[in-house]
Write a protein that holds these residues in place. Sequence first.
Motif, PDB file in Angstrom:
ATOM      1  N   PRO A   1      39.038  11.212 -59.215  1.00 17.23           N
ATOM      2  CA  PRO A   1      39.682  12.209 -59.720  1.00 17.23           C
ATOM      3  C   PRO A   1      40.713  11.622 -60.559  1.00 17.23           C
ATOM      4  O   PRO A   1      41.343  10.696 -60.239  1.00 17.23           O
ATOM      5  CB  PRO A   1      40.070  13.053 -58.618  1.00 17.23           C
ATOM      6  N   LEU A   2      41.112  12.386 -61.625  1.00 15.51           N
ATOM      7  CA  LEU A   2      42.269  12.059 -62.412  1.00 15.51           C
ATOM      8  C   LEU A   2      43.626  12.270 -61.527  1.00 15.51           C
ATOM      9  O   LEU A   2      43.709  13.255 -60.829  1.00 15.51           O
ATOM     10  CB  LEU A   2      42.463  12.922 -63.599  1.00 15.51           C
ATOM     11  N   SER A   3      44.633  11.348 -61.569  1.00 10.47           N
ATOM     12  CA  SER A   3      45.765  11.575 -60.690  1.00 10.47           C
ATOM     13  C   SER A   3      47.012  11.339 -61.761  1.00 10.47           C
ATOM     14  O   SER A   3      46.671  10.480 -62.790  1.00 10.47           O
ATOM     15  CB  SER A   3      45.874  10.321 -59.595  1.00 10.47           C
ATOM     16  N   LEU A   4      48.013  11.519 -61.373  1.00  6.27           N
ATOM     17  CA  LEU A   4      49.194  11.282 -61.925  1.00  6.27           C
ATOM     18  C   LEU A   4      49.488   9.869 -62.418  1.00  6.27           C
ATOM     19  O   LEU A   4      50.177   9.263 -62.965  1.00  6.27           O
ATOM     20  CB  LEU A   4      50.753  12.101 -61.263  1.00  6.27           C
ATOM     21  N   GLU A   5      49.223   8.955 -61.327  1.00  7.23           N
ATOM     22  CA  GLU A   5      49.403   7.611 -61.107  1.00  7.23           C
ATOM     23  C   GLU A   5      48.642   6.967 -62.296  1.00  7.23           C
ATOM     24  O   GLU A   5      49.009   6.131 -62.930  1.00  7.23           O
ATOM     25  CB  GLU A   5      49.051   7.045 -59.559  1.00  7.23           C
ATOM     26  N   ALA A   6      47.279   7.336 -62.389  1.00  9.10           N
ATOM     27  CA  ALA A   6      46.416   7.026 -63.272  1.00  9.10           C
ATOM     28  C   ALA A   6      46.999   7.466 -64.935  1.00  9.10           C
ATOM     29  O   ALA A   6      47.002   6.476 -65.601  1.00  9.10           O
ATOM     30  CB  ALA A   6      45.069   7.617 -63.309  1.00  9.10           C
ATOM     31  N   ILE A   7      47.608   8.454 -65.162  1.00  8.43           N
ATOM     32  CA  ILE A   7      48.355   8.947 -66.123  1.00  8.43           C
ATOM     33  C   ILE A   7      49.381   7.980 -66.786  1.00  8.43           C
ATOM     34  O   ILE A   7      49.625   7.579 -67.704  1.00  8.43           O
ATOM     35  CB  ILE A   7      48.526  10.473 -66.285  1.00  8.43           C
ATOM     36  N   ALA A   8      50.205   7.774 -65.649  1.00  7.75           N
ATOM     37  CA  ALA A   8      51.167   6.803 -65.695  1.00  7.75           C
ATOM     38  C   ALA A   8      51.204   5.441 -65.979  1.00  7.75           C
ATOM     39  O   ALA A   8      52.035   5.037 -66.334  1.00  7.75           O
ATOM     40  CB  ALA A   8      52.222   7.297 -64.516  1.00  7.75           C
ATOM     41  N   ARG A   9      49.982   5.103 -65.939  1.00  2.00           N
ATOM     42  CA  ARG A   9      49.452   3.656 -66.155  1.00  2.00           C
ATOM     43  C   ARG A   9      49.517   3.445 -67.552  1.00  2.00           C
ATOM     44  O   ARG A   9      49.532   2.526 -68.230  1.00  2.00           O
ATOM     45  CB  ARG A   9      48.230   3.279 -65.445  1.00  2.00           C
ATOM     46  N   TRP A  10      49.151   4.375 -68.541  1.00  2.25           N
ATOM     47  CA  TRP A  10      48.934   4.354 -69.793  1.00  2.25           C
ATOM     48  C   TRP A  10      50.096   4.972 -70.685  1.00  2.25           C
ATOM     49  O   TRP A  10      50.755   6.015 -70.441  1.00  2.25           O
ATOM     50  CB  TRP A  10      47.597   5.309 -70.332  1.00  2.25           C
ATOM     51  N   PRO A  11      50.405   4.581 -72.008  1.00  3.12           N
ATOM     52  CA  PRO A  11      51.075   5.056 -72.810  1.00  3.12           C
ATOM     53  C   PRO A  11      50.991   6.563 -72.910  1.00  3.12           C
ATOM     54  O   PRO A  11      49.620   6.842 -73.271  1.00  3.12           O
ATOM     55  CB  PRO A  11      51.004   4.130 -73.963  1.00  3.12           C
ATOM     56  N   LEU A  12      51.748   7.404 -73.085  1.00  2.00           N
ATOM     57  CA  LEU A  12      51.532   8.883 -73.240  1.00  2.00           C
ATOM     58  C   LEU A  12      52.271   9.467 -74.387  1.00  2.00           C
ATOM     59  O   LEU A  12      53.522   9.246 -74.676  1.00  2.00           O
ATOM     60  CB  LEU A  12      52.223   9.485 -71.895  1.00  2.00           C
ATOM     61  N   VAL A  13      51.552  10.177 -75.061  1.00  4.04           N
ATOM     62  CA  VAL A  13      52.113  11.151 -76.319  1.00  4.04           C
ATOM     63  C   VAL A  13      52.002  12.446 -75.713  1.00  4.04           C
ATOM     64  O   VAL A  13      50.904  13.148 -75.396  1.00  4.04           O
ATOM     65  CB  VAL A  13      51.094  10.835 -77.424  1.00  4.04           C
ATOM     66  N   THR A  14      53.003  13.399 -75.818  1.00  2.00           N
ATOM     67  CA  THR A  14      53.047  14.806 -75.339  1.00  2.00           C
ATOM     68  C   THR A  14      53.984  15.439 -76.088  1.00  2.00           C
ATOM     69  O   THR A  14      54.650  14.813 -77.181  1.00  2.00           O
ATOM     70  CB  THR A  14      53.054  14.650 -73.705  1.00  2.00           C
ATOM     71  N   TYR A  15      54.288  16.640 -75.576  1.00  2.00           N
ATOM     72  CA  TYR A  15      55.268  17.586 -76.287  1.00  2.00           C
ATOM     73  C   TYR A  15      56.582  17.135 -76.394  1.00  2.00           C
ATOM     74  O   TYR A  15      57.124  16.666 -75.343  1.00  2.00           O
ATOM     75  CB  TYR A  15      55.041  18.828 -75.738  1.00  2.00           C
ATOM     76  N   ASP A  16      57.247  17.890 -77.365  1.00  3.54           N
ATOM     77  CA  ASP A  16      58.819  17.399 -77.304  1.00  3.54           C
ATOM     78  C   ASP A  16      59.275  18.347 -76.127  1.00  3.54           C
ATOM     79  O   ASP A  16      58.848  19.461 -75.699  1.00  3.54           O
ATOM     80  CB  ASP A  16      59.262  18.147 -78.512  1.00  3.54           C
TER      81      ASP A  16
END
Length: 313
Positions: free
Chosen positions: A183-198
């Motif tokens: 399953p997708l986790s916050l830890e998995a997201i945090a391992r990659w460079p992230l582009v998101t909202y202001d």
Amino acid sequence: MNLQQLRYVHEVARQGLSISAAAEALFTSQPGVSKQIRQLEQELGIEIFRRQGKRLVAVTEPGRHVLAIAARLLGELDNLRQVGAEYSSESAGSLTIATTHTQARYVLPPVIHAFMARYPDVRLSLRQVSPTRGCELVVAGEADLVIATEAVAETPELVSLPCYEWNRCVIAPLGHPILDTSPLSLEAIARWPLVTYDSAFTGRGLINRTFRARALEPRIVLTALDADVIKTYVRTGLGIGLIARMAYDPETDQGLGVVDASHLFDTSLTRIGLRHKAWLRGYVHAFIECFAPHLTRRVIEHALSETGSAFSI
């Protein structure tokens, strides 16, 4: 004492105590504004503004009360105009909506299409702004309503009406490893460079709090005001994207894969903000109900009559 004087003090306060900006907004002269304010102060026997030479530097304590009363009276005057317009021409007029790019681009098109088919003589204006600016426009009478997720419930001059809940998804170029993470986790997201909202837009505060609660620091490499820009940079390989789920369309977003992230974040709530005690024309009620069917005229009028700024369905 006259309404013109009240308009002048109200506009000066709204323009950050700048007489020149107020005069420009009111299409009059600076000496004329200064004279009317002085006359009102003399009649009331108080100073509304504190001065330093010829400059206004602060609002006095009695001045705050005067400005609050002036705002209420000018708001009621606008309500009188709305009543007259409603009964002289029920299906014609103007409607100004302050909203964010996400709402304007991904949520409102079918609503506006249906509304304009029903009210072709209404001049509709969309003001794409930040949530905070949208609230300011409604408070100032420059917009009829604001649609946003942030700021509406925190603006005491507005009645906040809940519309719908939404959540988020992660996007990445096809073939990116994050798309196969289950399953997708916050830890998995945090391992990659992230582009998101202001930080001022689309639930960014909730994203920050969610990562912080897990003692995680996402590698945010770029922030943007809208999802289209985020998707553009994700396509270049700059990073993975975290966007509102409504902003992903498999037909138009070819080349990008998506993973649902709603299990990782609390839902966000989009709201409509209306000025307290506002008298709404019939077609404004119709637009709101088209956008959020549970917000019927009866519900809205009850909410506007309440003294609190937030209203729950």
